[in-house]
Design a protein around this motif. Structure first.
Motif, PDB file in Angstrom:
ATOM      1  N   GLY A   1      -5.430   8.646  -8.029  1.00  0.00           N
ATOM      2  CA  GLY A   1      -6.385   8.513  -6.689  1.00  0.00           C
ATOM      3  C   GLY A   1      -7.240   9.820  -6.617  1.00  0.00           C
ATOM      4  O   GLY A   1      -7.533  10.358  -7.623  1.00  0.00           O
ATOM      5  N   PHE A   2      -7.713  10.188  -5.367  1.00  0.00           N
ATOM      6  CA  PHE A   2      -8.584  11.192  -5.071  1.00  0.00           C
ATOM      7  C   PHE A   2      -8.011  12.284  -4.122  1.00  0.00           C
ATOM      8  O   PHE A   2      -7.344  11.821  -3.060  1.00  0.00           O
ATOM      9  N   SER A   3      -8.226  13.616  -4.514  1.00  0.00           N
ATOM     10  CA  SER A   3      -7.379  14.539  -3.631  1.00  0.00           C
ATOM     11  C   SER A   3      -8.291  15.739  -3.641  1.00  0.00           C
ATOM     12  O   SER A   3      -9.151  15.921  -4.452  1.00  0.00           O
ATOM     13  N   LEU A   4      -8.109  16.704  -2.453  1.00  0.00           N
ATOM     14  CA  LEU A   4      -8.857  17.788  -2.573  1.00  0.00           C
ATOM     15  C   LEU A   4      -7.564  18.967  -2.133  1.00  0.00           C
ATOM     16  O   LEU A   4      -6.900  18.425  -1.184  1.00  0.00           O
ATOM     17  N   ASP A   5      -7.530  19.983  -2.866  1.00  0.00           N
ATOM     18  CA  ASP A   5      -6.187  20.850  -2.645  1.00  0.00           C
ATOM     19  C   ASP A   5      -4.948  20.322  -2.488  1.00  0.00           C
ATOM     20  O   ASP A   5      -4.122  20.616  -1.464  1.00  0.00           O
ATOM     21  N   GLY A   6      -4.828  19.100  -3.138  1.00  0.00           N
ATOM     22  CA  GLY A   6      -3.475  18.586  -3.036  1.00  0.00           C
ATOM     23  C   GLY A   6      -3.086  17.435  -2.004  1.00  0.00           C
ATOM     24  O   GLY A   6      -2.306  16.853  -1.974  1.00  0.00           O
ATOM     25  N   ARG A   7      -4.360  17.429  -1.189  1.00  0.00           N
ATOM     26  CA  ARG A   7      -4.133  16.256  -0.063  1.00  0.00           C
ATOM     27  C   ARG A   7      -4.942  15.067  -0.508  1.00  0.00           C
ATOM     28  O   ARG A   7      -6.277  15.334  -0.948  1.00  0.00           O
ATOM     29  N   ASP A   8      -4.262  14.086  -0.361  1.00  0.00           N
ATOM     30  CA  ASP A   8      -4.917  12.670  -0.923  1.00  0.00           C
ATOM     31  C   ASP A   8      -5.905  12.225   0.294  1.00  0.00           C
ATOM     32  O   ASP A   8      -5.941  12.535   1.440  1.00  0.00           O
TER      33      ASP A   8
ATOM     34  N   ALA B   1      -2.744  22.032 -10.552  1.00  0.00           N
ATOM     35  CA  ALA B   1      -1.885  23.296 -10.043  1.00  0.00           C
ATOM     36  C   ALA B   1      -2.465  24.558 -10.578  1.00  0.00           C
ATOM     37  O   ALA B   1      -2.178  25.730  -9.843  1.00  0.00           O
ATOM     38  N   ALA B   2      -2.725  24.564 -11.657  1.00  0.00           N
ATOM     39  CA  ALA B   2      -3.099  26.018 -12.434  1.00  0.00           C
ATOM     40  C   ALA B   2      -4.432  26.696 -11.456  1.00  0.00           C
ATOM     41  O   ALA B   2      -4.557  27.841 -11.149  1.00  0.00           O
ATOM     42  N   LEU B   3      -5.451  25.570 -11.395  1.00  0.00           N
ATOM     43  CA  LEU B   3      -6.622  26.199 -10.704  1.00  0.00           C
ATOM     44  C   LEU B   3      -6.417  26.622  -9.310  1.00  0.00           C
ATOM     45  O   LEU B   3      -6.742  27.702  -8.777  1.00  0.00           O
ATOM     46  N   ARG B   4      -5.384  25.908  -8.552  1.00  0.00           N
ATOM     47  CA  ARG B   4      -5.209  26.258  -7.077  1.00  0.00           C
ATOM     48  C   ARG B   4      -4.341  27.400  -7.329  1.00  0.00           C
ATOM     49  O   ARG B   4      -4.340  27.996  -6.015  1.00  0.00           O
ATOM     50  N   ALA B   5      -3.451  27.784  -7.906  1.00  0.00           N
ATOM     51  CA  ALA B   5      -2.557  28.870  -7.931  1.00  0.00           C
ATOM     52  C   ALA B   5      -3.442  30.169  -8.210  1.00  0.00           C
ATOM     53  O   ALA B   5      -3.176  31.347  -7.436  1.00  0.00           O
ATOM     54  N   ALA B   6      -4.695  29.932  -8.599  1.00  0.00           N
ATOM     55  CA  ALA B   6      -5.656  31.217  -8.587  1.00  0.00           C
ATOM     56  C   ALA B   6      -6.644  31.041  -7.530  1.00  0.00           C
ATOM     57  O   ALA B   6      -7.520  31.954  -7.192  1.00  0.00           O
ATOM     58  N   GLY B   7      -6.179  30.183  -6.552  1.00  0.00           N
ATOM     59  CA  GLY B   7      -7.298  30.487  -5.384  1.00  0.00           C
ATOM     60  C   GLY B   7      -8.334  29.528  -5.197  1.00  0.00           C
ATOM     61  O   GLY B   7      -9.264  29.431  -4.554  1.00  0.00           O
ATOM     62  N   THR B   8      -8.404  28.483  -6.353  1.00  0.00           N
ATOM     63  CA  THR B   8      -9.736  27.759  -6.353  1.00  0.00           C
ATOM     64  C   THR B   8      -9.458  26.365  -5.772  1.00  0.00           C
ATOM     65  O   THR B   8      -8.573  25.594  -5.980  1.00  0.00           O
ATOM     66  N   SER B   9     -10.331  26.156  -4.774  1.00  0.00           N
ATOM     67  CA  SER B   9     -10.510  24.991  -4.038  1.00  0.00           C
ATOM     68  C   SER B   9     -10.682  23.730  -5.048  1.00  0.00           C
ATOM     69  O   SER B   9     -11.954  23.831  -5.485  1.00  0.00           O
ATOM     70  N   THR B  10      -9.959  22.924  -5.386  1.00  0.00           N
ATOM     71  CA  THR B  10     -10.044  21.959  -6.431  1.00  0.00           C
ATOM     72  C   THR B  10      -9.987  20.521  -6.056  1.00  0.00           C
ATOM     73  O   THR B  10      -8.963  19.954  -5.345  1.00  0.00           O
ATOM     74  N   GLY B  11     -10.855  19.543  -6.357  1.00  0.00           N
ATOM     75  CA  GLY B  11     -10.930  18.252  -6.052  1.00  0.00           C
ATOM     76  C   GLY B  11     -10.344  17.413  -7.407  1.00  0.00           C
ATOM     77  O   GLY B  11     -10.736  17.713  -8.634  1.00  0.00           O
ATOM     78  N   VAL B  12      -9.522  16.450  -7.387  1.00  0.00           N
ATOM     79  CA  VAL B  12      -9.171  15.700  -8.403  1.00  0.00           C
ATOM     80  C   VAL B  12      -9.559  14.328  -8.189  1.00  0.00           C
ATOM     81  O   VAL B  12      -9.366  13.614  -7.203  1.00  0.00           O
ATOM     82  N   VAL B  13      -9.945  13.838  -9.489  1.00  0.00           N
ATOM     83  CA  VAL B  13     -10.261  12.245  -9.523  1.00  0.00           C
ATOM     84  C   VAL B  13      -9.693  11.571 -10.827  1.00  0.00           C
ATOM     85  O   VAL B  13     -10.138  12.069 -11.926  1.00  0.00           O
ATOM     86  N   GLY B  14      -9.066  10.737 -10.592  1.00  0.00           N
ATOM     87  CA  GLY B  14      -8.337  10.032 -11.523  1.00  0.00           C
ATOM     88  C   GLY B  14      -7.366   8.914 -11.274  1.00  0.00           C
ATOM     89  O   GLY B  14      -7.580   8.190 -10.393  1.00  0.00           O
ATOM     90  N   THR B  15      -6.697   8.372 -12.027  1.00  0.00           N
ATOM     91  CA  THR B  15      -5.637   7.209 -12.239  1.00  0.00           C
ATOM     92  C   THR B  15      -5.041   7.016 -10.797  1.00  0.00           C
ATOM     93  O   THR B  15      -5.001   5.870 -10.213  1.00  0.00           O
TER      94      THR B  15
END
Length: 534
Positions: free
Chosen positions: A170-177, A154-168
């Motif tokens: 699931g997997f997402s890009l810019d908040g989309r599963d 959330a912190a990175l995307r608020a600064a306009g950074t396109s962010t992927g998350v990998v974890g427990t």
């Protein structure tokens, strides 16, 4: 209950972090285009120049042109599935000497001493070393990984950074599963991970936020990733069924904070192991940023305001700067998670003001997740806490403000030594402890509950009530019935999980949904409280 998905072993699986499910038609998360690489380039000395365009160790995920990896497993050697992989389009096999004897003439074989390590390098090469194109943030710790990852996202995307998350979760890009096949609990195996990172890069991601499990570090899943910033949230007893003892578990976590795996360390000083990691990281030449509630930490709160409407007001010192935020999660442990997220942004040279604003919009499934039951209902939270330390942190976040009723169980076939301490942790702070089933797996549910109950009943604290709630649906209904409109019910252990594993079968089960249904069936009333309290 109706039968749902049945866990089973496919291909070359066999470690305790694997959560495979039967079924076909799986979505494969990998880039649409790759440049084929000759096998003898991927594995020097392979003796074959067949071109490889993908890597997998799961027969269900094989695509034409793949290198199939056969690992020794608990019950079968993965190489014994080479014929199945060939039918799906695999063009070669990477395995050890034992596996090579099983492949016969089905496919060209590359034989190495340690195929698990070799496959990480091979997958990274095939997918173009995607981690190098991302600002990579890695988070490890017994608890707090998922919450910190979502806060950082959330912190990175608020600064306009396109962010992927990998974890427990699931997997997402810019908040989309992104959906996709999942074969491990937290950190994917290296072929899946490298394919996923390649997809993220292909879709324009600029940053990666990854939960890094101890299993992943021991089993080489992140061998081809060097994190720009690696963070340590804290340490407690867990996964001893895999690691064997606490020190081995800690050493697995500590291995992330080396120049081979990270460029900057962020360490929670409030944890007893924190100063040890700081000393090691600095001795290895890594820059270190410390976090903690005290002023000695590089990143610490200047002011922690009272929680209002579920939000905690914070003003945080980050080096020589200060930022303010309203954290949407209760509890001191979540203040620490927020400090870690801000420290990671600062370590990478990010926009702190935007990051602080981003924290205010963060939402973490199954982590102190509020379940709104409407007017006249108790406050209800669902949380993933499944260690003694996490139970203490979750209950402490709410205890003292109102009467707290805790629903708690422990998993089967895993760390039996933590069951009594978990029960004791809940009884030390809660007003009522309703003991129930978590994921019994292959064990007798009542036997697991007996251990948790013994721990809770061993706490000699005036006023605490301990109840055997039986199965999880019944226990949740009991807890809601025991709670008044000014009380809080805290359902612990499963958090975001969508199933409950009993005797080898996974049944649909979502704590938040069961809470809503149970409250509806109670007629929106706490009918049982007065009777039980008498």
């Amino acid at each position: 209950m109706r039968r749902a998905r049945t866990p089973r072993t496919v291909g070359s699986r066999g470690d305790p972090d694997v959560v495979e499910v039967a079924g076909d038609g799986l979505t494969r998360l990998r880039p649409a285009r790759t440049t084929p690489v000759a096998l003898d380039v991927l594995v020097p000395g392979a003796g074959s120049s067949v071109e490889v365009s993908g890597v997998t160790l799961d027969t269900r995920l094989v695509e034409p042109g793949d290198l199939f990896v056969g690992l020794p497993g608990r019950h079968h050697h993965g190489a014994s599935f080479a014929a199945r992989a060939a039918q799906a389009g695999a063009v070669a096999v990477l395995t050890d000497a034992d596996g090579a004897r099983l492949v016969a003439d089905v496919l060209p074989v590359a034989v190495v001493e340690d195929p698990r390590r070799a496959m990480a390098h091979a997958a990274a090469t095939v997918y173009g070393w995607p981690a190098r194109a991302l600002t990579a943030y890695g988070i490890t710790g017994t608890q707090g990984k998922t919450t910190t990852a979502y806060l950082l996202d959330a912190a990175l995307r608020a600064a306009g950074t396109s962010t992927g998350v990998v974890g427990t979760i699931g997997f997402s890009l810019d908040g989309r599963d992104l959906g996709g096949a999942r074969t491990t609990v937290t950190t994917p195996e290296s072929p899946e991970l490298q394919g996923l990172l390649g997809l993220l890069v292909e879709r324009g991601a600029q940053a990666l936020v990854m939960e890094v499990s101890s299993h992943a570090l021991v089993l080489g899943r992140v061998d081809a990733v060097v994190f720009d910033v690696a963070a340590f949230t804290g340490f407690g007893e867990d996964h001893l069924d895999f690691h064997g003892d606490v020190e081995s578990y800690f050493e697995a976590k500590a291995s992330l904070f080396t120049p081979e795996r990270a460029r900057h360390a962020v360490v929670n000083l409030d944890d007893a192991r924190g100063p040890v990691l700081v000393g090691r990281a600095r001795a290895a030449g890594l820059p270190v940023t410390t976090t903690g509630l005290g002023p000695d930490a590089d990143v610490h709160p200047v002011r922690v305001g009272p929680a209002e409407h579920g939000r905690t007001h914070l003003r945080v010192q980050v080096g020589d700067r200060q930022v303010g935020t309203r954290l949407p999660l209760p509890g001191e442990h979540n203040v620490r998670n927020a400090l870690t997220a801000l420290a990671m942004v600062a370590a990478a040279g990010g926009d702190l003001e935007a990051a602080a604003r981003g924290l205010e919009d963060a939402s973490v499934p199954g982590r102190m997740q509020r379940v709104d039951l409407g007017e006249g209902a108790p406050a209800v939270f669902v949380d993933f806490a499944h260690t003694p330390q996490a139970v203490t942190a979750a209950v402490a976040a709410l205890a003292g403000l109102q009467r707290v009723v805790v629903v708690l169980g422990a998993g089967g076939d895993r760390d039996p030594g933590k069951r009594r301490p978990m029960g004791a942790a809940a009884a030390e702070l809660a007003d009522v402890v309703v003991v129930t089933d978590d994921n019994p797996r292959g064990e007798e549910p009542a036997a697991i509950r007996a251990e948790v109950l013994a721990g809770a009943r061993g706490v000699r604290r005036e006023g605490v009530q301990v109840v055997d709630g039986g199965d999880r649906r019944s226990a949740i209904a009991t807890a809601l019935g025991l709670a008044g409109p000014d009380d809080t019910v805290l359902v612990l252990g499963k958090g975001h999980e969508r199933g409950q594993e009993v005797a080898g079968v996974v049944y649909p089960f979502v704590d938040a949904d069961v809470v809503r249904r149970a409250w509806s069936e109670l007629g929106g009333r706490s009918e049982e409280r007065d009777e039980v309290d008498r």
